[in-house]
Write a protein that holds these residues in place. Structure first.
Motif, PDB file in Angstrom:
ATOM      1  N   ALA A  76       0.826  -1.210   0.000  1.00 15.08           N
ATOM      2  CA  ALA A  76       0.000   0.000   0.000  1.00 15.08           C
ATOM      3  C   ALA A  76       0.858   1.257   0.000  1.00 15.08           C
ATOM      4  CB  ALA A  76      -0.930   0.008   1.213  1.00 15.08           C
ATOM      5  N   ALA A  77       2.106   1.135   0.447  1.00 18.45           N
ATOM      6  CA  ALA A  77       3.033   2.263   0.378  1.00 18.45           C
ATOM      7  C   ALA A  77       3.676   2.365  -1.000  1.00 18.45           C
ATOM      8  CB  ALA A  77       4.118   2.121   1.445  1.00 18.45           C
ATOM      9  N   ILE A  78       4.035   1.222  -1.566  1.00 16.39           N
ATOM     10  CA  ILE A  78       4.738   1.220  -2.852  1.00 16.39           C
ATOM     11  C   ILE A  78       3.815   1.625  -3.999  1.00 16.39           C
ATOM     12  CG2 ILE A  78       5.882  -0.253  -4.568  1.00 16.39           C
ATOM     13  CD1 ILE A  78       6.984  -1.891  -2.199  1.00 16.39           C
ATOM     14  N   VAL A  79       2.649   0.987  -4.087  1.00 16.36           N
ATOM     15  CA  VAL A  79       1.785   1.179  -5.260  1.00 16.36           C
ATOM     16  C   VAL A  79       1.284   2.618  -5.388  1.00 16.36           C
ATOM     17  CG1 VAL A  79      -0.309   0.407  -6.443  1.00 16.36           C
ATOM     18  CG2 VAL A  79       1.152  -1.269  -5.303  1.00 16.36           C
ATOM     19  N   PRO A  80       0.652   3.223  -4.349  1.00 11.88           N
ATOM     20  CA  PRO A  80       0.198   4.613  -4.525  1.00 11.88           C
ATOM     21  C   PRO A  80       1.344   5.601  -4.717  1.00 11.88           C
ATOM     22  CG  PRO A  80      -0.975   3.570  -2.712  1.00 11.88           C
ATOM     23  CD  PRO A  80       0.163   2.658  -3.072  1.00 11.88           C
ATOM     24  N   SER A  81       2.512   5.321  -4.103  1.00 10.81           N
ATOM     25  CA  SER A  81       3.647   6.235  -4.264  1.00 10.81           C
ATOM     26  C   SER A  81       4.094   6.316  -5.716  1.00 10.81           C
ATOM     27  CB  SER A  81       4.826   5.782  -3.392  1.00 10.81           C
ATOM     28  OG  SER A  81       4.501   5.887  -2.031  1.00 10.81           O
ATOM     29  N   LEU A  82       3.866   5.247  -6.472  1.00  8.71           N
ATOM     30  CA  LEU A  82       4.298   5.215  -7.871  1.00  8.71           C
ATOM     31  C   LEU A  82       3.239   5.730  -8.845  1.00  8.71           C
ATOM     32  CD1 LEU A  82       6.092   1.728  -7.923  1.00  8.71           C
ATOM     33  CD2 LEU A  82       7.157   3.985  -7.823  1.00  8.71           C
ATOM     34  N   VAL A  83       2.000   5.920  -8.353  1.00  7.16           N
ATOM     35  CA  VAL A  83       0.899   6.270  -9.252  1.00  7.16           C
ATOM     36  C   VAL A  83       1.141   7.544 -10.072  1.00  7.16           C
ATOM     37  CG1 VAL A  83      -1.492   7.140  -9.244  1.00  7.16           C
ATOM     38  CG2 VAL A  83      -0.961   4.945  -8.208  1.00  7.16           C
ATOM     39  N   PRO A  84       1.566   8.668  -9.451  1.00  9.85           N
ATOM     40  CA  PRO A  84       1.766   9.868 -10.281  1.00  9.85           C
ATOM     41  C   PRO A  84       2.773   9.645 -11.410  1.00  9.85           C
ATOM     42  CG  PRO A  84       1.762  10.461  -7.956  1.00  9.85           C
ATOM     43  CD  PRO A  84       1.804   8.955  -8.021  1.00  9.85           C
ATOM     44  N   VAL A  85       3.863   8.922 -11.109  1.00 10.98           N
ATOM     45  CA  VAL A  85       4.894   8.665 -12.114  1.00 10.98           C
ATOM     46  C   VAL A  85       4.389   7.703 -13.189  1.00 10.98           C
ATOM     47  CG1 VAL A  85       7.208   7.727 -12.501  1.00 10.98           C
ATOM     48  CG2 VAL A  85       6.760   9.123 -10.486  1.00 10.98           C
ATOM     49  N   LEU A  86       3.710   6.620 -12.756  1.00 12.64           N
ATOM     50  CA  LEU A  86       3.203   5.627 -13.714  1.00 12.64           C
ATOM     51  C   LEU A  86       2.150   6.221 -14.643  1.00 12.64           C
ATOM     52  CD1 LEU A  86       2.911   2.464 -11.410  1.00 12.64           C
ATOM     53  CD2 LEU A  86       4.559   2.829 -13.254  1.00 12.64           C
ATOM     54  N   PHE A  87       1.270   7.055 -14.101  1.00 10.04           N
ATOM     55  CA  PHE A  87       0.247   7.684 -14.932  1.00 10.04           C
ATOM     56  C   PHE A  87       0.881   8.575 -16.004  1.00 10.04           C
ATOM     57  CE2 PHE A  87      -4.092   7.622 -12.570  1.00 10.04           C
ATOM     58  CZ  PHE A  87      -3.997   6.251 -12.432  1.00 10.04           C
ATOM     59  N   SER A  88       1.958   9.265 -15.621  1.00 11.93           N
ATOM     60  CA  SER A  88       2.575  10.192 -16.571  1.00 11.93           C
ATOM     61  C   SER A  88       3.524   9.492 -17.553  1.00 11.93           C
ATOM     62  CB  SER A  88       3.335  11.283 -15.817  1.00 11.93           C
ATOM     63  OG  SER A  88       4.379  10.737 -15.050  1.00 11.93           O
ATOM     64  N   THR A  89       3.885   8.226 -17.296  1.00 11.20           N
ATOM     65  CA  THR A  89       4.794   7.502 -18.194  1.00 11.20           C
ATOM     66  C   THR A  89       4.061   6.453 -19.033  1.00 11.20           C
ATOM     67  OG1 THR A  89       5.386   6.060 -16.312  1.00 11.20           O
ATOM     68  CG2 THR A  89       6.869   7.909 -16.814  1.00 11.20           C
ATOM     69  N   ILE A  90       3.566   5.389 -18.385  1.00  4.40           N
ATOM     70  CA  ILE A  90       2.939   4.300 -19.160  1.00  4.40           C
ATOM     71  C   ILE A  90       1.440   4.507 -19.373  1.00  4.40           C
ATOM     72  CG2 ILE A  90       4.685   2.643 -18.417  1.00  4.40           C
ATOM     73  CD1 ILE A  90       2.615   1.410 -16.538  1.00  4.40           C
ATOM     74  N   GLY A  91       0.819   5.420 -18.586  1.00  4.19           N
ATOM     75  CA  GLY A  91      -0.595   5.721 -18.783  1.00  4.19           C
ATOM     76  C   GLY A  91      -1.527   4.958 -17.853  1.00  4.19           C
ATOM     77  N   ALA A  92      -2.657   5.580 -17.530  1.00  2.88           N
ATOM     78  CA  ALA A  92      -3.620   4.993 -16.592  1.00  2.88           C
ATOM     79  C   ALA A  92      -4.220   3.697 -17.129  1.00  2.88           C
ATOM     80  CB  ALA A  92      -4.739   5.990 -16.295  1.00  2.88           C
ATOM     81  N   GLY A  93      -4.448   3.603 -18.451  1.00  5.33           N
ATOM     82  CA  GLY A  93      -5.042   2.397 -19.030  1.00  5.33           C
ATOM     83  C   GLY A  93      -4.200   1.168 -18.780  1.00  5.33           C
ATOM     84  N   THR A  94      -2.881   1.285 -18.967  1.00  8.43           N
ATOM     85  CA  THR A  94      -1.974   0.162 -18.738  1.00  8.43           C
ATOM     86  C   THR A  94      -1.930  -0.213 -17.263  1.00  8.43           C
ATOM     87  OG1 THR A  94      -0.608   0.893 -20.587  1.00  8.43           O
ATOM     88  CG2 THR A  94       0.398  -0.658 -19.040  1.00  8.43           C
ATOM     89  N   VAL A  95      -1.897   0.801 -16.391  1.00 13.20           N
ATOM     90  CA  VAL A  95      -1.849   0.553 -14.941  1.00 13.20           C
ATOM     91  C   VAL A  95      -3.067  -0.264 -14.499  1.00 13.20           C
ATOM     92  CG1 VAL A  95      -1.950   1.638 -12.658  1.00 13.20           C
ATOM     93  CG2 VAL A  95      -0.465   2.601 -14.436  1.00 13.20           C
ATOM     94  N   PHE A  96      -4.260   0.149 -14.917  1.00 11.41           N
ATOM     95  CA  PHE A  96      -5.472  -0.575 -14.507  1.00 11.41           C
ATOM     96  C   PHE A  96      -5.568  -1.941 -15.196  1.00 11.41           C
ATOM     97  CE2 PHE A  96      -6.802   3.619 -12.959  1.00 11.41           C
ATOM     98  CZ  PHE A  96      -7.387   3.264 -11.763  1.00 11.41           C
ATOM     99  N   GLY A  97      -4.972  -2.092 -16.355  1.00  9.18           N
ATOM    100  CA  GLY A  97      -4.919  -3.395 -17.020  1.00  9.18           C
ATOM    101  C   GLY A  97      -4.092  -4.406 -16.227  1.00  9.18           C
ATOM    102  N   VAL A  98      -2.978  -3.947 -15.668  1.00  8.82           N
ATOM    103  CA  VAL A  98      -2.148  -4.817 -14.813  1.00  8.82           C
ATOM    104  C   VAL A  98      -2.936  -5.229 -13.567  1.00  8.82           C
ATOM    105  CG1 VAL A  98      -0.078  -4.915 -13.362  1.00  8.82           C
ATOM    106  CG2 VAL A  98       0.045  -3.882 -15.642  1.00  8.82           C
TER     107      VAL A  98
END
Length: 439
Positions: free
Chosen positions: A383-405
Motif C-alpha cells: 500500500a506504500a509502494i503502489v500509490p507512491s508510484l501512481v503519479p509517475v506511472l500515470f505520466s509515463t505508461i498511462g492509466a489504461g496500462t496501470v489498470f490493465g495490470v
C-alpha cells in the motif's frame, strides 16, 4: 448477540474509522499541497503522500509487539493518541517535511490498528458472529473514508488554508475514540496467554453469562500446551497460515484499491471530470464503498469468506478491465465513474469485508498478534509502494496500462481463492488452529 460484545466490538472498530478517515483525507489536499510547496511528482508521491504509508508499514510491522506484550486494549488506547497528535501536527505544519513527519505518526496508528483491533474483536466474538463483528472494523474504515470525502468536499471552498482544516479536523474523533477505548475490558484469550486466569474468567462470564468459561479456558490451555517457548510464526508448522496471510494481503493491494482511494479526485479529473465534479464523485465512491461493505458484513457469516472472495474477484476483473479500456480509448465523462463505482463495490463486498476477518482467524492465540502484524505488514508495504508510484506511472505508461495490470492480478487472485483458500465460517479459533497448523 450479547449487547456488551457488540458495544466493545464497535469501540475497537472505531480505530478503523480513523484508519479510513486518515487514509483518504489527504486526497482532497494533495494537489493543493503539491502546488503550495512546488514539489516534483517524485517528491510529492514518496515524501508528502508516501511518508504516512511508510509509517503505516512500520506500525503494522511492529504492531504485534505491543499487541502481544501490553495487550490488545492498551495498544488500542495508544493508537488513539497517535491519531490525535498526527492530526493536530499535520494541520499546523508549514513545510512539507514537518507535514510528512506528523503524517508518519498517524501512519503508525493506522498500521497498529490493523493488528490490534481485528485481533481484539476476534477474541471476544462468538464463532457464529465473528465475521460480522470483526467486519465492523472494515465498516468503520469505509465509513471513515466516506466522511473524509464528504469533509473534503465541504471544506474545499473555505479559503487557501482549507487543507489545514481537512487534515486537522481528524483530531476531534481521534480524541473521542481514545476515551472510549479506555472503557473496554482486556481480551480474555490474551489474559489466558499471560496466565491471568481469574481476570480472564471474569471477562468470559460477562461476555457469555450462560456459558461455562472453564470449558473455553481448557480449550485455550490445551492449545498452549502444544507450543514451545519463544516460538514464532515462521516455524514450519505455521507455514500454511503465513502463506494464506501473505497472499490475501498481496492481492488486496494489487487490485489497485489504495492507489485509487488516495488519488480518486485526480483519477476522476484525468477521466474528464471538472475538479468540483471529481470531488463530488469521490463522495459517491465513499457511499458505494459503505453500502457494499454493509452487504458483505451481512453475508459473511451466511455465505462464508470464500464465497465473498469469488464474488469480489469476478467483479474486480470485469470492472478493472472496463476502466483500463475506458482510459485507453479515451472514453471521457459519465461512464468512467460508473466503472470505478463497480470496482469499489467489488472490493467492498469481497476483499474489503474479508481480509481483516480472515487474517485474524488463521493464527493461534499466542501468535495472533504477530500473525496479524505479518499480514498487515505485507498489505501496507504494498500500500506504500503502489500509490507512491501512481503519479509517475500515470505520466509515463498511462492509466489504461496501470489498470490493465491490476485486472490481470485479479485473475490470479481468483485462482488463489479456488485452489488454496480454506473456509473459516463458524469454526472456533481453537478448531481452526488444529486444522491449519501442520506439525
Amino acid at each position: 448477540m450479547n449487547r456488551k460484545i457488540v458495544l466493545w466490538s464497535l469501540t475497537a472498530a472505531l480505530a478503523g474509522f480513523l484508519f479510513g478517515f486518515d487514509t483518504v483525507v489527504i486526497s482532497g489536499a494533495e494537489k493543493k499541497l503539491q502546488l503550495l510547496w512546488g514539489s516534483s511528482d517524485m517528491f510529492h508521491g514518496i515524501v508528502v503522500i508516501g511518508m504516512a504509508l511508510w509509517g503505516t508499514v512500520i506500525g503494522a510491522f511492529f504492531g504485534g509487539i505491543p499487541t502481544n506484550k501490553i495487550g490488545r486494549k492498551k495498544t488500542l488506547v495508544w493508537i488513539g493518541v497517535l491519531y490525535t497528535v498526527s492530526a493536530i501536527g499535520s494541520g499546523l505544519s508549514n513545510d512539507p517535511w514537518t507535514f510528512a513527519v506528523f503524517r508518519f505518526i498517524g501512519g503508525l496508528g493506522v498500521g497498529a490498528s490493523t493488528v490490534a483491533a481485528p485481533a481484539y474483536i476476534s477474541e471476544i466474538a462468538p464463532a457464529k458472529d465473528r465475521g460480522k463483528l470483526v467486519g465492523l472494523y472494515q465498516f468503520n474504515i469505509v465509513f471513515g473514508i466516506l466522511v473524509a470525502f464528504f469533509s473534503n468536499y465541504m471544506l474545499n471552498g473555505i479559503g487557501e488554508n482549507a487543507w489545514r482544516w481537512m487534515v486537522g479536523i481528524e483530531a476531534i474523533p481521534a480524541a473521542i475514540y481514545t476515551l472510549f477505548a479506555l472503557t473496554v475490558p482486556k481480551s480474555p484469550r490474551w489474559l489466558l496467554t499471560k496466565f491471568k486466569d481469574d481476570e480472564a474468567k471474569h471477562v468470559l462470564q460477562i461476555i457469555n453469562p450462560d456459558f461455562d468459561p472453564e470449558h473455553l479456558m481448557m480449550e485455550i490451555k490445551q492449545e498452549m500446551e502444544d507450543t514451545v517457548p519463544n516460538e514464532n510464526i515462521f516455524l514450519k508448522k505455521y507455514r500454511f497460515p503465513v502463506i494464506l496471510a501473505f497472499l490475501i494481503a498481496f492481492f488486496n493491494q494489487l487490485s489497485g484499491i489504495n492507489a485509487f482511494l488516495y488519488y480518486a479526485p485526480r483519477i476522476l479529473e484525468e477521466a474528464g471530470l471538472a475538479e468540483s465534479s471529481a470531488l463530488l464523485s469521490s463522495i459517491g465512491v465513499g457511499v458505494t464503498n459503505m453500502v457494499f461493505t454493509l452487504i458483505g458484513i451481512y453475508l459473511i457469516d451466511k455465505f462464508g469468506r470464500k464465497q465473498l472472495m469469488y464474488i469480489g474477484s469476478v467483479g474486480y476483473i470485469i470492472s478493472l478491465t472496463l476502466v483500463s479500456v475506458a482510459f485507453t480509448l479515451n472514453w471521457e465523462g459519465s461512464l468512467m465513474p460508473v466503472f470505478l463505482f463497480m470496482f469499489i463495490a467489488a472490493h467492498a463486498i469481497g476483499q474489503g469485508t474479508v481480509i481483516w476477518v480472515f487474517i485474524s482467524e488463521i493464527f493461534p492465540n499466542h501468535l495472533r498478534g504477530y500473525g496479524q502484524a505479518f499480514g498487515s505488514s505485507v498489505h501496507w508495504v504494498l500500500a506504500a509502494i503502489v500509490p507512491s508510484l501512481v503519479p509517475v506511472l500515470f505520466s509515463t505508461i498511462g492509466a489504461g496500462t496501470v489498470f490493465g495490470v491490476f485486472a490481470f492480478m485479479m485473475v490470479l487472485q481468483l485462482a488463489f481463492v479456488y485452489y488454496m483458500m480454506p473456509e473459516t465460517k463458524g469454526v472456533s479459533l481453537e478448531e481452526l488452529s488444529k486444522t491449519l497448523i501442520k506439525d
